[in-house]
Design an enzyme around this catalytic site. Structure first.
Site, PDB file in Angstrom:
ATOM      1  CE  LYS A  59      -3.647  -0.297  -0.375  1.00 38.25           C
ATOM      2  NZ  LYS A  59      -4.726  -0.752  -1.310  1.00 38.25           N
ATOM      3  CB  SER A 276      -3.693 -11.051   2.157  1.00 37.02           C
ATOM      4  OG  SER A 276      -2.577 -10.213   2.097  1.00 37.02           O
TER       5      SER A 276
END
Ligand SMILES: Cc1ncc(COP(=O)(O)O)c(C=O)c1O
Length: 321
Positions: A59, A276
């Site tokens: 991110k 994830s």
């Protein structure tokens, strides 16, 4: 909130030596795991190792692009605070970029995000509001919209779910990196679906270079899941930047299986990743089983150290998985 000692309005002269911390965003390595992958020299499963970013996750790319584009448009001037909802990693990335570039950051996070993420974002000086844990990331979205509707003049609402700078970050950086690092031989790109910025931007770039590249999205198999960072699109507020038509396949992952794979990668590969990443690797390996040959690139969005206090690593186990 801890006030950063210097604000953007105060000029910062770059040193003739060393790098800006933000210059370390992107250009992450491609790592070849050795044991969890099929024993077939024609199948390559490669990890895009996003925990090497300075804020510790994929991110950083989106947050930096969102900020630079907002600054260019003049949206972050006059002491405005950047605000957004985040399940953690984007919040940490905004907080890091805000501290480095000298503007305040406010985040709305579901109260259920891991303790480490809250502490890191606060450590960078961000102010955090917690939304109802039972409402997940959608609850945080609704809460940030409420705050912005009430006090719009104070804020630049970054809105990572609708902001094209999010996927453009990956179109301009992750995609070209994967293409270069595989010398144009990538056949499959596998990534989890959160805001979908990673898969939309990287997928579009790779498709332009080779229309036959397969783009594979990974999502939890259930609305009530434990894979932080990923969305169950069927039951969630669908991000405006998400265009399902780009995907060739969407693969579903069960939380416990994702956790087990994450632990396996730590023990068998020496790669300490978040859940994830395990989810994405599980799908990459399932895909690999169906192929005779291929170059599969799978995104590992973050490292495992942000989940030390969660059931990912603190669990009753016979240590066999
Ligand atoms: C740990 C983790 N995995 C996956 C993702 C999904 O990435 P994207 O938002 O680009 O779809 C995120 C996004 O926040 C994340 O934090």
């Amino acid at each position: 909130m801890i006030a950063p000692s210097r604000r953007a309005s105060q000029a910062v002269t770059p040193s003739a030596f060393g790098q800006d911390i933000l210059d370390r965003v992107g250009n992450t390595p491609l790592i070849a795991p050795k044991r969890v992958v099929p024993d077939n020299p024609d199948i390559h499963v490669l990890i895009k190792a996003e925990w090497f970013n300075p804020g510790g996750s994929v991110k950083d790319r989106a947050a930096l692009q969102i900020v630079l584009d907002a600054e260019r448009r003049g949206d972050l001037v006059g002491g405005k605070t950047l605000i957004d909802s985040s399940s953690g990693n984007t919040g940490i990335a905004y907080a890091m970029v805000g501290a480095a570039r000298g503007f305040p950051v406010e985040l709305v996070m579901p109260a259920s995000v891991s303790e480490e993420r809250k502490l890191i974002a606060a450590g960078y000086g961000a102010k955090i509001t917690y939304s109802d844990p039972y409402d997940g990331s959608d609850g945080a979205i609704r809460e940030v919209r409420r705050i912005v509707a009430e006090h719009g003049e104070r804020y630049y609402y970054a809105d990572q779910y609708s902001n094209p700078s999010n996927w453009l970050a990956h179109y301009q950086t992750t995609g070209p990196e994967v293409w270069r690092q595989t010398m144009g031989q990538v056949t499959h790109f596998v990534a989890g679906l959160g805001t979908s910025g990673t898969i939309m931007g990287t997928g579009r770039y790779l498709r332009e270079r080779n229309p036959r590249v397969q783009i594979i999205g990974v999502q939890p198999d259930d609305a009530l899941h434990g894979i932080e960072g990923l969305k169950h699109m069927e039951s969630a507020i669908v991000p405006a930047i998400y265009d399902e038509r780009l995907l060739d396949q969407k693969l579903l992952v069960n939380t416990e299986e994702a956790f087990a794979m994450t632990r396996r990668i730590a023990r068998e590969e020496g790669i300490f990743a978040g859940q994830s990443s395990g989810a994405a690797m599980l799908c990459a390996l399932r895909l690999a089983e169906t192929l005779n040959a291929g170059v599969i690139v799978v995104v590992f969005p973050d490292g495992g150290d942000k989940y030390l206090t969660t059931s990912l690593w603190k669990y009753d186990s016979d240590w066999s998985i």
